[in-house]
Design a protein around this motif. Structure first.
Motif, PDB file in Angstrom:
ATOM      1  N   UNK A 219     -38.235  -8.719 -12.752  1.00  0.00           N
ATOM      2  CA  UNK A 219     -36.735  -7.971 -12.482  1.00  0.00           C
ATOM      3  C   UNK A 219     -37.019  -6.694 -11.585  1.00  0.00           C
ATOM      4  N   UNK A 252     -28.610  -6.036 -10.274  1.00  0.00           N
ATOM      5  CA  UNK A 252     -28.292  -7.898 -10.602  1.00  0.00           C
ATOM      6  C   UNK A 252     -28.742  -8.377  -9.555  1.00  0.00           C
ATOM      7  N   UNK A 255     -32.441 -10.097 -10.976  1.00  0.00           N
ATOM      8  CA  UNK A 255     -32.402 -10.766 -12.422  1.00  0.00           C
ATOM      9  C   UNK A 255     -32.184 -11.818 -12.215  1.00  0.00           C
ATOM     10  N   UNK A 257     -32.509 -13.650  -9.381  1.00  0.00           N
ATOM     11  CA  UNK A 257     -33.797 -14.195  -8.651  1.00  0.00           C
ATOM     12  C   UNK A 257     -32.629 -14.991  -7.431  1.00  0.00           C
TER      13      UNK A 257
END
Lengths: 416, 416
Positions: A219, A252, A255, A257
């Motif tokens: 991330x 955002x 995380x 993906x």
């Protein structure tokens, strides 16, 4: 639980649940982007050079050079000085002037170049003696960096000889002089700024021999290296590059993906872009030839940041075209989005006097005027006098950005 | 080329060429570090808990909890409120006081805990009604984050309900209240700060499922993720962790691949450390049990940074022990190094009045006083009234830091 019903907002046209239903399959969402990518790819590369233009002025531009080429230039500068000594004309350097008066905008290249005015730095003249010595020292240090193939910061350079430089402004200024003398960009001199940017997504490259896969960077992402010349073998199956102004939005998307569903490369400089991130973006764009879409705050500052990526900052104008990525599309958050996506009134912020002044000034700038749609958006901004951050989208839910807003924007090809 | 002879300086005891000869083979250089590591490893883990101590006060501490545990706590808080309503006592929350008066330093734990003073937030009381609603809303949002296993920033949280929160200080403050209510650290709530840190060297871990090898991260390194709880399976063959204050020094060490010769993990937060970097360091130290050596500027600010890593910042004192790495060794640049390594006078900077005041204040702090050698160094600093940056070492050559200074320091076991 709260009295400010999120429920009500969900009922709006672009509220979370209803809007989510509008989103088609990823391949359909990406149709417009793919078309844009095709156009970008088919555009002929018109990297015209100064030489081809046959300008009436004798001009010089600075270009990226590799370590060997820079060493050649340093040696040739020293050779020139030696010739001057042997001629009986003394030890001196011819340093191009970097002043506004010696700059020339060349519309054919859409860049600023330097005219031919130079000044002599004689060692035998008490007015220029110190500057001549400092120039010689900096040339020597640059030569050393190129031989060793290492990169240092401006501060390191200053500390190698504090007694001589006395103040960092002297070594910094001479560094810019030397770049102009050698006809190369500042970053070619192996003197780099500190890094700020991070990247994540469908991108693989080699960095100083290490194979980096940005799709497997968790991330946090991969820190963009300060010395972009060590990045080679860039490969990607991304359809676009998503340029993000802020860290929070980057987090955002990383995380969630986002790039797995919509193949892309996500990049941020965490605010005002640094040189390394600008170079890295330019590098990606030139190599991969895919569109760059920008996600910035809906305020004048967001546009300022876009302008730095696209046009560079003013104080190194002759060097800026080596750092810029001209063709960036403004995806969002745009002033017109606020009403379209029904951003709640309380998430919109009033613009300050300063904001409005900056917004109006931006409307005068050439790169804005060249795009009527950008002007229209700016007009909305300065007349409604409201701004909004990317995070305002969180009012529809934390993942509204990655699951609704961006897919819808892409699906509709809604960039300008 | 310059008149300020580097030649002369090289002749000094710790100048570049002579000093280089003193450096033995890497395994010998690392002998002291290995010894230190052995001590660190053999120290029994004394993680005493509040319960064992049987304090006269009723105390509460905040600890790291995983998403499921946090959800349990949220549900139990809501259950308590429901019980209160059914009892006819109305809807309210019992919120622990975070004020200084309710904090207690427990020497046995070397940490600050909260005493048992709480205040009731009644929904039916006009003074606390809004706060009760905000608390309920934040509890709901935290629950949502834990269910979805996602992380957001404080700003995102604020934007989910601007109408209710009105100002970000309200949602931020309530977030801290909720952490105390649930008895967990702020970072357990899935609300994170933006990331700043980078890491490179002999370290492998899994981040959100991705295998990360920090030895193959080029020069830029790996960005430390904001959500450290997604970092698992930490593995390393490093002998120590090198904590670096500044980006420039990190870059030097990363480019020179210092960790290949001297197996270590190199870490920087680029100045004042952020929560993610502090958590990450603590994590590494607890898992790997290897020594942490710090390389900071020789000035009060450098020590301040060390103190944040070691003791945390004051305003979240009850939460700080979950972020700290108490046992950090001060490797350099120390005030006594300036003379020992013959740092040229002109690379030393005069301390300002403010600097001297900060330095003297530091000498009063417990964690400094606990280490007589630190006090001695600080005394040198405030009496000589000079400071120096890490980069001052560049006066002996750009790679003096990685090729001479650090190896010598390690070889001599010269940390305190």
């Amino acid at each position: 639980m709260s009295k400010s019903g999120t429920k009500k907002r969900l009922g709006s046209d672009y509220g979370s649940e209803e809007a989510k239903k509008k989103i088609k399959a990823p391949s359909e969402v990406l149709a417009h982007v793919k078309q844009l990518a095709k156009i970008a790819l088919s555009e002929p590369e018109i990297e015209r050079t100064l030489l081809e233009l046959e300008l009436e002025h004798d001009c010089r531009e600075v270009i990226d050079k590799d370590a060997d080429a820079v060493m050649d230039e340093v040696e040739s500068a020293i050779y020139q000085s030696a010739v001057s000594i042997l001629k009986g004309e003394g030890f001196s350097f011819a340093v191009p002037s970097r002043s506004k008066g010696n700059q020339l905008y060349v519309p054919e290249l859409d860049r600023i170049v330097l005219k031919n005015s130079t000044s002599q730095r004689h060692f035998s003249n008490s007015a220029t003696c110190r500057k001549a010595v400092i120039t010689a020292r900096v040339l020597g240090l640059i030569h050393e960096l190129c031989i060793k193939r290492i990169h240092v910061t401006k501060r390191d350079l200053f500390y190698t000889d504090v007694k001589l430089f006395e103040d960092q402004t002297n070594s910094d200024g001479t560094l810019d002089d030397v770049a102009c003398m050698l006809g190369c960009t500042r970053s070619s001199l192996h003197v780099v700024a500190s890094e700020k940017g991070v990247v994540v997504g469908r991108l693989r490259f080699k960095e100083d021999g290490d194979q980096i896969d940005c799709q497997r960077m968790g991330i946090g992402g991969k820190a963009i290296p300060p010395n972009v010349d060590k990045v080679v073998d860039i490969e990607s199956d991304a359809h676009f590059i998503l340029l993000v102004e802020k860290d929070a939005a980057f987090m955002r998307l990383a995380e969630d993906r986002f790039y797995n569903t919509y193949p892309c490369i996500i990049l941020t400089a965490k605010g005002q872009p640094d040189v390394a991130t600008r170079l890295f973006l330019r590098n990606l764009k030139l190599t991969l030839k895919i569109p760059v879409l920008a996600l910035v705050d809906s305020d004048p500052y967001g546009l300022k940041i876009l302008s730095v990526y696209m046009k560079g900052s003013m104080n190194m104008s002759y060097d800026s075209s080596n750092l810029t990525t001209p063709d960036v599309k403004w995806l969002g958050v745009r002033p017109s989005d606020l009403d379209r996506f029904n951003i709640p009134q309380q998430c919109r912020l009033p613009m300050t006097e300063e904001d409005i002044k900056t917004g109006k000034k931006l409307m005068e700038e050439d790169f804005i005027k060249a795009n009527p749609e950008w002007v229209k958006e700016l007009e909305i901004m300065v007349t409604t006098k409201v701004k909004a951050e990317i995070q305002a989208l969180s009012s529809f839910g934390f993942q509204y950005l990655s699951q609704v807003y961006l897919p819808l924007k892409l699906q509709e090809g809604d960039w300008i």
